[in-house]
Design a protein around this motif. Structure first.
Motif, PDB file in Angstrom:
ATOM      1  N   ALA A 254       0.822  -1.211   0.000  1.00 15.49           N
ATOM      2  CA  ALA A 254       0.000   0.000   0.000  1.00 15.49           C
ATOM      3  C   ALA A 254       0.860   1.267   0.000  1.00 15.49           C
ATOM      4  N   GLY A 255       1.893   1.297   0.826  1.00 14.94           N
ATOM      5  CA  GLY A 255       2.735   2.490   0.906  1.00 14.94           C
ATOM      6  C   GLY A 255       3.428   2.792  -0.410  1.00 14.94           C
ATOM      7  N   THR A 256       3.896   1.756  -1.084  1.00 16.73           N
ATOM      8  CA  THR A 256       4.559   1.937  -2.381  1.00 16.73           C
ATOM      9  C   THR A 256       3.578   2.456  -3.419  1.00 16.73           C
ATOM     10  N   ALA A 257       2.365   1.870  -3.448  1.00 19.82           N
ATOM     11  CA  ALA A 257       1.353   2.288  -4.420  1.00 19.82           C
ATOM     12  C   ALA A 257       0.944   3.735  -4.207  1.00 19.82           C
ATOM     13  N   VAL A 258       0.915   4.176  -2.942  1.00 21.00           N
ATOM     14  CA  VAL A 258       0.541   5.560  -2.647  1.00 21.00           C
ATOM     15  C   VAL A 258       1.562   6.522  -3.243  1.00 21.00           C
ATOM     16  N   VAL A 259       2.854   6.225  -3.092  1.00 24.06           N
ATOM     17  CA  VAL A 259       3.897   7.104  -3.638  1.00 24.06           C
ATOM     18  C   VAL A 259       3.859   7.090  -5.160  1.00 24.06           C
ATOM     19  N   LYS A 260       3.732   5.909  -5.758  1.00 25.19           N
ATOM     20  CA  LYS A 260       3.684   5.823  -7.225  1.00 25.19           C
ATOM     21  C   LYS A 260       2.456   6.538  -7.786  1.00 25.19           C
ATOM     22  N   GLY A 261       1.378   6.577  -7.015  1.00 21.27           N
ATOM     23  CA  GLY A 261       0.156   7.233  -7.479  1.00 21.27           C
ATOM     24  C   GLY A 261       0.101   8.706  -7.190  1.00 21.27           C
ATOM     25  N   ASP A 262       1.117   9.252  -6.495  1.00 24.59           N
ATOM     26  CA  ASP A 262       1.136  10.665  -6.148  1.00 24.59           C
ATOM     27  C   ASP A 262       1.407  11.517  -7.390  1.00 24.59           C
ATOM     28  N   ALA A 263       0.764  12.677  -7.469  1.00 26.29           N
ATOM     29  CA  ALA A 263       0.913  13.559  -8.634  1.00 26.29           C
ATOM     30  C   ALA A 263       2.348  14.039  -8.820  1.00 26.29           C
ATOM     31  N   ARG A 264       3.164  14.008  -7.758  1.00 27.15           N
ATOM     32  CA  ARG A 264       4.556  14.446  -7.893  1.00 27.15           C
ATOM     33  C   ARG A 264       5.333  13.567  -8.863  1.00 27.15           C
ATOM     34  N   MET A 265       4.876  12.316  -9.048  1.00 28.70           N
ATOM     35  CA  MET A 265       5.564  11.414  -9.966  1.00 28.70           C
ATOM     36  C   MET A 265       5.511  11.928 -11.403  1.00 28.70           C
ATOM     37  N   ALA A 266       4.517  12.734 -11.730  1.00 33.26           N
ATOM     38  CA  ALA A 266       4.444  13.295 -13.089  1.00 33.26           C
ATOM     39  C   ALA A 266       5.644  14.200 -13.363  1.00 33.26           C
ATOM     40  N   GLU A 267       6.023  15.004 -12.372  1.00 35.95           N
ATOM     41  CA  GLU A 267       7.179  15.882 -12.542  1.00 35.95           C
ATOM     42  C   GLU A 267       8.470  15.074 -12.544  1.00 35.95           C
ATOM     43  N   VAL A 268       8.548  14.030 -11.734  1.00 37.27           N
ATOM     44  CA  VAL A 268       9.731  13.156 -11.764  1.00 37.27           C
ATOM     45  C   VAL A 268       9.923  12.590 -13.164  1.00 37.27           C
ATOM     46  N   LEU A 269       8.846  12.123 -13.762  1.00 40.66           N
ATOM     47  CA  LEU A 269       8.925  11.556 -15.110  1.00 40.66           C
ATOM     48  C   LEU A 269       9.301  12.617 -16.140  1.00 40.66           C
ATOM     49  N   ARG A 270       8.745  13.805 -16.000  1.00 42.04           N
ATOM     50  CA  ARG A 270       9.070  14.875 -16.953  1.00 42.04           C
ATOM     51  C   ARG A 270      10.552  15.220 -16.893  1.00 42.04           C
ATOM     52  N   ARG A 271      11.076  15.310 -15.670  1.00 45.26           N
ATOM     53  CA  ARG A 271      12.498  15.592 -15.529  1.00 45.26           C
ATOM     54  C   ARG A 271      13.338  14.476 -16.134  1.00 45.26           C
ATOM     55  N   ALA A 272      12.931  13.234 -15.883  1.00 44.90           N
ATOM     56  CA  ALA A 272      13.704  12.093 -16.379  1.00 44.90           C
ATOM     57  C   ALA A 272      13.729  12.063 -17.899  1.00 44.90           C
ATOM     58  N   ILE A 273      12.625  12.381 -18.524  1.00 46.01           N
ATOM     59  CA  ILE A 273      12.594  12.392 -19.992  1.00 46.01           C
ATOM     60  C   ILE A 273      13.448  13.535 -20.534  1.00 46.01           C
ATOM     61  N   ARG A 274      13.314  14.706 -19.950  1.00 47.18           N
ATOM     62  CA  ARG A 274      14.080  15.867 -20.437  1.00 47.18           C
ATOM     63  C   ARG A 274      15.587  15.684 -20.229  1.00 47.18           C
ATOM     64  N   SER A 275      15.951  14.812 -19.290  1.00 46.61           N
ATOM     65  CA  SER A 275      17.385  14.600 -19.029  1.00 46.61           C
ATOM     66  C   SER A 275      18.097  13.955 -20.212  1.00 46.61           C
ATOM     67  N   HIS A 276      17.340  13.383 -21.130  1.00 48.12           N
ATOM     68  CA  HIS A 276      17.953  12.756 -22.300  1.00 48.12           C
ATOM     69  C   HIS A 276      18.442  13.787 -23.309  1.00 48.12           C
ATOM     70  N   VAL A 277      17.981  15.040 -23.175  1.00 42.78           N
ATOM     71  CA  VAL A 277      18.388  16.091 -24.105  1.00 42.78           C
ATOM     72  C   VAL A 277      19.812  16.539 -23.752  1.00 42.78           C
ATOM     73  N   THR A 278      20.684  16.598 -24.759  1.00 46.43           N
ATOM     74  CA  THR A 278      22.082  17.002 -24.563  1.00 46.43           C
ATOM     75  C   THR A 278      22.393  18.182 -25.466  1.00 46.43           C
ATOM     76  N   LEU A 279      22.939  19.255 -24.905  1.00 42.83           N
ATOM     77  CA  LEU A 279      23.298  20.411 -25.716  1.00 42.83           C
ATOM     78  C   LEU A 279      24.514  20.075 -26.568  1.00 42.83           C
ATOM     79  N   PRO A 280      24.546  20.512 -27.831  1.00 48.23           N
ATOM     80  CA  PRO A 280      25.624  20.112 -28.757  1.00 48.23           C
ATOM     81  C   PRO A 280      26.937  20.835 -28.465  1.00 48.23           C
ATOM     82  N   THR A 281      28.011  20.173 -28.825  1.00 45.88           N
ATOM     83  CA  THR A 281      29.352  20.780 -28.707  1.00 45.88           C
ATOM     84  C   THR A 281      30.064  20.821 -30.057  1.00 45.88           C
TER      85      THR A 281
END
Length: 661
Positions: A254-281
């Motif tokens: 139950a405790g794990t499901a509560v954290v995974k279902g929290d709206a904050r996980m949406a921002e965690v996922l957004r950050r994780a996806i954006r982390s794949h972007v690399t500025l060119p050199t």
């Protein structure tokens, strides 16, 4: 009408075989929609309009008589014999009263038994000498035994329900309703009404009904077909978000499901996806014939930053970046005196140099692999959950044994919702025209977001009861739920008049409300049924099972269905006792018949179901079977309110204090 459609000859009316196949399919659907439904009358009411023109009267209704039914019926000349209950001229059947007759002189209700017309009842709305009375036919229809799947309530819709049913397509409506207030039926009839009023639009965009589990969906699946609507899809949230690449095989604490279902996980996922972007050199050099065109690194970096600032879907930006690089090359070509066109830009965007640069700067992301890494890699999770999740919360969602691949992982239902969120961050989820969400109080914020994506450009009907929230992540308020759904401007309506549960039973169950949902209004049942509630203590705990079986036998002497509801842990014991007693029983979702009227129901699956008689086994076990007392009391509240005619409570362990008096 059906015979007319069946007799159509389409051999010489189509230009080709494709048109013929489409037309034939449409004719088959029409024939199916016109099928006879056993024991379902075509009309249930009549309206006699006065010879006056009123402000709220349907155009052309003055002095006319209309029969009201589940669908439109016309004669051989095309003249209406029965008017669809959803038509404007039918509205006074539900809304008219002595105080506001809507220019109706007489309202007639028809009573049926097994499909045969057996009674009728008249209300002279324009006669001031006739006192207003409660409809006996309406009362009889509500109390009719529950055998088989859920029935429509089209003949018994009440004025406050009708207002919700006929509310417009443009806005979202949230219905808070206690047990027996008809909120599920209201939601389904609202879909039927919207399909009538906005058929072309919803035929393009689609409609969907979302329920808590497959048993519930099976129970309600005949309501819309009975109203002539065959195309509405049904799903659970789990089936909605589970992709072909992910199979749900695991469960979360139950405790794990509560954290995974929290709206904050949406921002965690957004950050994780954006982390794949690399500025060119390094610059990009494109070779075209004998010329070389160079786009420097600082200009590429500017293009990447512009896409990041626009906050586009990750996948859309991945598709846009090569075109932007190619456009920069075309600017240089034009400056050099060339005249390139769009075909040249497309060709440049497909060159190996541009493709390699895009892959390095904005690589494709697989949503399932992203979530797999977040749940397996502590450092990756910590980097993107910083300031959002505490170290303890991060530890709660990390897998003890990281999976080697997406297919090997034991995904949980909460994980599937995270993958769905990540997929939407990559590519926009298709939106439907209207979504009905039932038992909505049990959804997590992330589940609300998943549903909201399916109606982001459409509307929704949200149905639920805060007092019946039985998940650890159940919503505390409709304002929070609607915000996560993306429908903060939704209108919240409350139904407090109960039609299903007898007054004695709902009053007994409502003793729990101050503990489970303080401030929530009690349901006021319109049905008084002395003797409908029985609470009995069995002194010897070993004799409880036999007493429960005996209570089931007693309830089966009455007409209608019986539900034996018990804590999930006690279901195997009771199943064995029923088998030993030679009592056949069904599982939730299986259709009750005249021969099989007893259903053995785990308390976790009782929500949304109804039975004529309910035998409730050991309430204390229902409460103790949940992670905490409040959730357990809510589960008990659900179990106590499934009965239409009678409730028998048997217990050996002391009842919760609120129910002991």
């Amino acid at each position: 009408m059906r015979e007319d459609v069946q007799s159509l000859d389409i051999r010489d009316v189509t230009a080709n075989w494709v048109n013929a196949a489409v037309l034939e399919a449409q004719i088959e659907e029409r024939i199916k929609a016109l099928a006879d439904l056993s024991h379902t009358p075509l009309f249930f009411g009549r309206l006699d309009y006065l010879h006056v023109v009123g402000a709220d009267q349907a155009e052309g209704a003055e002095g006319e008589r209309f029969y009201i039914g589940r669908r439109h019926v016309h004669d051989a000349d095309g003249d209406p014999m029965v008017v669809d209950w959803r038509a404007p001229v039918s509205q006074p059947f539900y809304r008219a009263s002595k105080k506001d007759p809507h220019d109706v002189g007489l309202r007639r209700r028809f009573g049926y038994t097994a499909g045969e017309l057996t009674a009728y009842e008249d209300e002279h709305l324009s006669d001031p000498t006739e006192a207003a009375t409660t409809s006996k036919l309406l009362q009889a229809e509500i109390e009719r035994p529950r055998v088989g799947p859920m029935r429509d309530i089209v003949a018994t819709i009440q004025p406050e329900q009708d207002e919700i049913v006929r509310s417009g397509l443009g806005g979202t409506v949230c219905v808070q309703g206690g047990p027996g207030t008809g909120k599920t039926a209201v939601g389904l009839h609202r879909v039927a009404y919207l399909l009538y009023a906005h058929r072309e639009r919803l035929a393009r965009t689609g409609t969907l009904v979302i329920g808590p589990n497959a048993s519930f969906l099976h129970y309600i699946e005949q309501v819309l077909p009975a109203l002539g609507e065959l195309e509405v899809k049904q799903a659970t949230v789990e089936s909605l978000v589970t992709s072909a690449a992910v199979e749900v095989r695991g469960t979360d604490p139950a405790g794990t499901a509560v954290v995974k279902g929290d709206a904050r996980m949406a921002e965690v996922l957004r950050r994780a996806i954006r982390s794949h972007v690399t500025l060119p050199t390094e610059p990009v050099v494109v070779v075209r014939g004998s010329r070389r065109w160079r786009v420097p690194a600082y200009e590429l970096e500017e293009l990447v930053r512009q896409l990041l600032e626009r906050d586009m879907r990750y996948g859309a930006a991945h598709e846009a970046l090569p075109q932007r690089i190619a456009h920069a090359v075309l600017v240089r070509m034009e400056e050099a005196g060339e005249a390139p066109d769009d075909r040249v830009q497309d060709a440049v965007a497909r060159t190996p140099a541009v493709k390699a640069a895009v892959k390095a700067m904005w690589p494709p992301v697989d949503p399932a692999k992203l979530v797999l890494r977040l749940l397996s890699d502590a450092e990756f999770l910590a980097a993107h959950a910083e300031g959002l999740l505490t170290p303890e919360e991060q530890g709660a969602i990390l897998w003890a044994k990281p999976a080697r691949s997406v297919r090997a992982a034991k995904w949980s239902a909460a994980d599937a919702v995270l993958i769905d969120e990540a997929a939407d961050l990559v590519a926009r989820t298709h939106s439907l025209g209207h979504v009905v969400l039932d038992e909505a109080q049990d959804l997590s914020p992330m589940q609300y977001r998943a549903v909201g994506r399916r109606c982001s450009t459409g509307s929704a009907t949200v149905l639920g009861d805060l007092a019946q929230g039985t998940t650890p992540w159940a919503t505390a308020s409709w304002a929070d739920a609607l915000r996560h759904l993306g429908k903060s401007d939704a209108v919240v309506e409350e139904l407090t008049a109960g039609f299903r549960v007898p007054r004695e039973v709902i009053a007994y169950a409502s003793r729990l409300l101050p503990l489970i949902s303080p401030g929530l209004a009690e349901v006021e049942s319109v049905r008084e049924s002395p003797g409908s509630l029985s609470v009995r203590r069995v002194v010897d705990p070993l004799a409880l099972g036999a007493a429960v079986v005996a209570a089931c036998v007693e309830s089966l002497t009455h007409e209608g269905s019986t539900g034996l509801i018990a804590a999930d842990a006690r279901i195997p014991l009771l199943a064995g006792l029923l088998d030993a007693a030679g009592l056949p029983y069904l599982s939730p979702g299986e259709e009750t018949t005249a021969e099989a009227r007893l259903t053995l129901v785990p308390a976790s699956l009782a929500k949304g179901l109804e039975y004529d008689y309910v035998v409730l086994d050991e309430p204390a076990a229902v409460v103790s079977g949940e992670p905490d007392e409040r959730t357990g009391l809510r589960r008990l509240y659900v179990a106590l309110t499934r009965a239409v005619s009678g409730l028998s409570v048997l217990h050996a362990t002391p009842l919760p204090p609120a129910l002991r008096a």
